[in-house]
Design a protein around this motif. Structure first.
Motif, PDB file in Angstrom:
ATOM      1  N   TRP A 226      30.455  30.135  48.695  1.00  0.00           N
ATOM      2  CA  TRP A 226      31.514  30.647  49.509  1.00  0.00           C
ATOM      3  C   TRP A 226      32.130  29.588  49.931  1.00  0.00           C
ATOM      4  N   HIS A 227      31.638  28.482  51.080  1.00  0.00           N
ATOM      5  CA  HIS A 227      32.249  27.081  51.451  1.00  0.00           C
ATOM      6  C   HIS A 227      32.023  26.182  50.831  1.00  0.00           C
ATOM      7  N   ASN A 228      31.429  26.204  49.839  1.00  0.00           N
ATOM      8  CA  ASN A 228      31.090  24.740  48.811  1.00  0.00           C
ATOM      9  C   ASN A 228      32.227  25.051  47.803  1.00  0.00           C
ATOM     10  N   THR A 229      32.873  26.014  47.451  1.00  0.00           N
ATOM     11  CA  THR A 229      33.695  26.490  46.534  1.00  0.00           C
ATOM     12  C   THR A 229      35.322  26.387  46.991  1.00  0.00           C
ATOM     13  N   PRO A 230      36.885  25.968  46.276  1.00  0.00           N
ATOM     14  CA  PRO A 230      37.232  25.820  47.072  1.00  0.00           C
ATOM     15  C   PRO A 230      37.951  27.687  46.769  1.00  0.00           C
ATOM     16  N   VAL A 231      38.476  28.237  47.068  1.00  0.00           N
ATOM     17  CA  VAL A 231      39.178  29.266  47.493  1.00  0.00           C
ATOM     18  C   VAL A 231      40.543  29.853  45.643  1.00  0.00           C
ATOM     19  N   ASP A 232      41.034  28.415  45.395  1.00  0.00           N
ATOM     20  CA  ASP A 232      41.215  28.903  44.494  1.00  0.00           C
ATOM     21  C   ASP A 232      40.713  29.416  43.299  1.00  0.00           C
ATOM     22  N   THR A 233      39.165  28.561  43.201  1.00  0.00           N
ATOM     23  CA  THR A 233      38.467  28.862  42.322  1.00  0.00           C
ATOM     24  C   THR A 233      37.712  30.060  42.582  1.00  0.00           C
ATOM     25  N   THR A 238      46.563  33.069  40.104  1.00  0.00           N
ATOM     26  CA  THR A 238      46.804  33.966  38.327  1.00  0.00           C
ATOM     27  C   THR A 238      46.075  34.646  37.847  1.00  0.00           C
ATOM     28  N   VAL A 239      45.244  35.486  37.114  1.00  0.00           N
ATOM     29  CA  VAL A 239      44.576  36.036  36.556  1.00  0.00           C
ATOM     30  C   VAL A 239      45.076  36.812  34.911  1.00  0.00           C
ATOM     31  N   GLU A 240      44.944  36.100  33.703  1.00  0.00           N
ATOM     32  CA  GLU A 240      45.682  36.367  32.504  1.00  0.00           C
ATOM     33  C   GLU A 240      44.361  37.780  32.161  1.00  0.00           C
ATOM     34  N   GLY A 241      44.813  38.403  31.533  1.00  0.00           N
ATOM     35  CA  GLY A 241      43.688  39.989  30.511  1.00  0.00           C
ATOM     36  C   GLY A 241      44.586  39.874  29.722  1.00  0.00           C
ATOM     37  N   THR A 252      48.030  41.221  33.336  1.00  0.00           N
ATOM     38  CA  THR A 252      48.458  39.501  34.324  1.00  0.00           C
ATOM     39  C   THR A 252      48.280  40.206  35.810  1.00  0.00           C
ATOM     40  N   TRP A 253      47.215  40.131  36.631  1.00  0.00           N
ATOM     41  CA  TRP A 253      47.951  39.469  38.198  1.00  0.00           C
ATOM     42  C   TRP A 253      48.144  38.293  38.555  1.00  0.00           C
ATOM     43  N   SER A 254      48.813  38.294  39.900  1.00  0.00           N
ATOM     44  CA  SER A 254      49.504  37.601  40.939  1.00  0.00           C
ATOM     45  C   SER A 254      48.309  37.695  42.232  1.00  0.00           C
ATOM     46  N   TYR A 289      46.020  41.334  44.846  1.00  0.00           N
ATOM     47  CA  TYR A 289      46.523  41.054  43.915  1.00  0.00           C
ATOM     48  C   TYR A 289      47.548  41.855  43.960  1.00  0.00           C
ATOM     49  N   LEU A 290      48.228  41.758  43.039  1.00  0.00           N
ATOM     50  CA  LEU A 290      50.065  42.213  42.698  1.00  0.00           C
ATOM     51  C   LEU A 290      50.182  42.608  41.058  1.00  0.00           C
ATOM     52  N   ASP A 291      50.028  43.532  39.450  1.00  0.00           N
ATOM     53  CA  ASP A 291      50.437  42.903  39.095  1.00  0.00           C
ATOM     54  C   ASP A 291      51.849  42.971  37.919  1.00  0.00           C
ATOM     55  N   ALA A 292      51.727  42.674  37.306  1.00  0.00           N
ATOM     56  CA  ALA A 292      53.133  41.803  36.796  1.00  0.00           C
ATOM     57  C   ALA A 292      53.738  42.798  36.732  1.00  0.00           C
ATOM     58  N   THR A 293      53.689  44.882  36.807  1.00  0.00           N
ATOM     59  CA  THR A 293      54.161  45.320  36.770  1.00  0.00           C
ATOM     60  C   THR A 293      55.491  45.574  38.393  1.00  0.00           C
TER      61      THR A 293
END
Length: 430
Positions: A226-233, A238-241, A252-254, A289-293
């Motif tokens: 939790w503290h050795n890894t960047p938050v963006d990791t 953005t997550v693509e499904g 797609t979630w942002s 997160y918020l979906d693409a719609t």
């Protein structure tokens, strides 16, 4: 009077001095001169005799007969006495078999050795001696050339004490070339072996370092992820499904908000907080997160626990066997920061959720989804039920169950990757 029996034993025969050189008679065979009595030869031809006959033919030597000459007066044969023996030996001793055997020792030596030991006999006055009747003519010297004497190795030098002195080594000589080559080859093979061993060790070490860590090492590393890894990791922007939405639709979630890391107080309703209390709480991370719609909002959380491997296994078993993940009173709380599309996302807007108790790292991952417009949901449904084929509920048809399930899977995979564990574990959603 001595007999042969007195000298039959060779060890009792006294040493015999070498006999004086005696030139063989012209009519004697040098190989049998010792073993037969000497036959008197004809007297030499006076100087006034006619010239010598021609050399005998190479094909019929015995047929060569000297030309007739003037009649010579008959000369009675001279009695020849046996050669004198060593001083102090009786005449009877010279007639024994042992005596003749001793004198025949020259026949066992090479011709050049006999020539070296016996000086040459003086040549007769005539150029060509006459052969006695019935005897073999002399063999020309060209047919039997004398062999050169063998070089004799001088005895090694001795010191004053009688010990042979070591032979001096020639100047400039050292170790034999063969030994040097063997030593160089051994050093080369040893060097190649050492280099190969070092390379193999480095390769094995690198392979071990690149491979998956042990279960205990991964579990310990997951506690600090939790503290050795960047938050963006851990929470990608953005997550693509692809093909994971309802009916195989792409999702797609942002990321729209990340909560500050903190404790677990006031993060859950009382029933869920009590269910997770046995595992303890080290840190809690959350993101929304918020979906693409821009219709659905999803909050994802990851709680790092204080439990060990056995404690996480026990917690997962409890959630699975008691179906704690399906109880609506154990739904997680959403994170709805002001000024974002999720600011109206509250308890009444929760439509679907999931809780994952990981067994390979000390982390509990959860996700809760709802509508962004603030509408309430009368019948929330767990994500595992809303994603089943043929589900017709509002969370299933709107894709809120897929949002919660798939984002929880992505965050759990990110924590495992940060702990050095590829792939997914076999635990099922609670």
């Amino acid at each position: 009077m001595s007999t042969d029996a007195e000298f039959a034993d060779a060890r009792r025969i006294p040493p015999i001095p070498p006999h004086p050189p005696v030139a063989p008679a012209p009519d004697e065979d040098p190989h049998t001169a010792v073993l037969r009595r000497r036959v008197p030869a004809a007297p030499p031809v006076p100087p006034a005799a006619p010239p010598a006959p021609p050399a005998p033919s190479a094909h019929h030597p015995a047929a060569s007969v000297p030309p007739p000459g003037p009649a010579r007066p008959a000369v009675p044969p001279r009695p020849t006495a046996p050669p004198p023996g060593p001083a102090g030996q009786p005449a009877a001793f010279r007639d024994t078999a042992a005596y003749h055997l001793a004198r025949s020792q020259d026949l066992w030596h090479e011709p050049h050795e006999r020539a070296a030991a016996t000086p040459p006999a003086p040549e007769p006055a005539s150029a060509t001696p006459s052969a006695a009747p019935g005897s073999r003519p002399p063999t020309p010297a060209a047919e039997h050339p004398p062999r050169p004497p063998r070089p004799r190795t001088p005895p090694p030098p001795q010191t004053a004490g009688g010990v042979p002195a070591p032979s001096p080594r020639p100047a400039g000589t050292g170790r034999r070339p063969g030994a040097r080559m063997i030593t160089a080859a051994a050093c080369l093979v040893l060097g190649i072996g050492l280099l190969g061993g070092a390379a193999a060790g480095s390769w094995l070490t690198a392979t071990r370092a690149d491979g998956p860590p042990s279960r205990e090492a991964a579990f310990a590393k997951g506690r600090d992820a939790w503290h050795n890894t960047p938050v963006d990791t851990l929470f990608p922007r953005t997550v693509e499904g692809l093909g994971i939405g309802p009916g195989g639709a792409d999702r797609t979630w942002s990321r729209i908000a990340v909560a500050p890391d903190g404790g677990c107080a006031d993060a859950y309703d009382a029933p869920l907080a009590q269910a997770l209390a046995r595992a303890g709480c080290v840190r809690l991370l959350r993101a929304t997160y918020l979906d693409a719609t821009r219709t659905n909002v999803i909050t994802v959380g990851a709680q790092t626990t204080e439990a060990d491997l056995a404690g996480m296994l026990a917690l997962n078993t409890r959630f699975s066997t008691q179906s704690l993940g399906h109880r609506t009173d154990l739904m997680p709380l959403p994170y709805a920061p002001k000024g974002t599309p999720a600011e109206r996302f509250g308890r009444a807007q929760r439509a679907s959720w999931t809780v994952r108790v990981l067994t390979d790292i000390p982390v509990v991952v959860y996700a809760v989804s709802g509508f962004a417009d603030g509408r309430t949901v009368a019948a929330p449904q767990p994500a595992e039920a809303a994603t089943r084929a043929g589900a017709t509920t509002a969370p299933a048809e709107s894709g809120l169950g897929h949002d919660a399930k798939d984002l929880a899977d992505r965050v759990a995979a990110a924590f495992r990757t940060a702990s050095g564990i590829p792939g997914k574990s076999a635990e099922s959603p609670a």
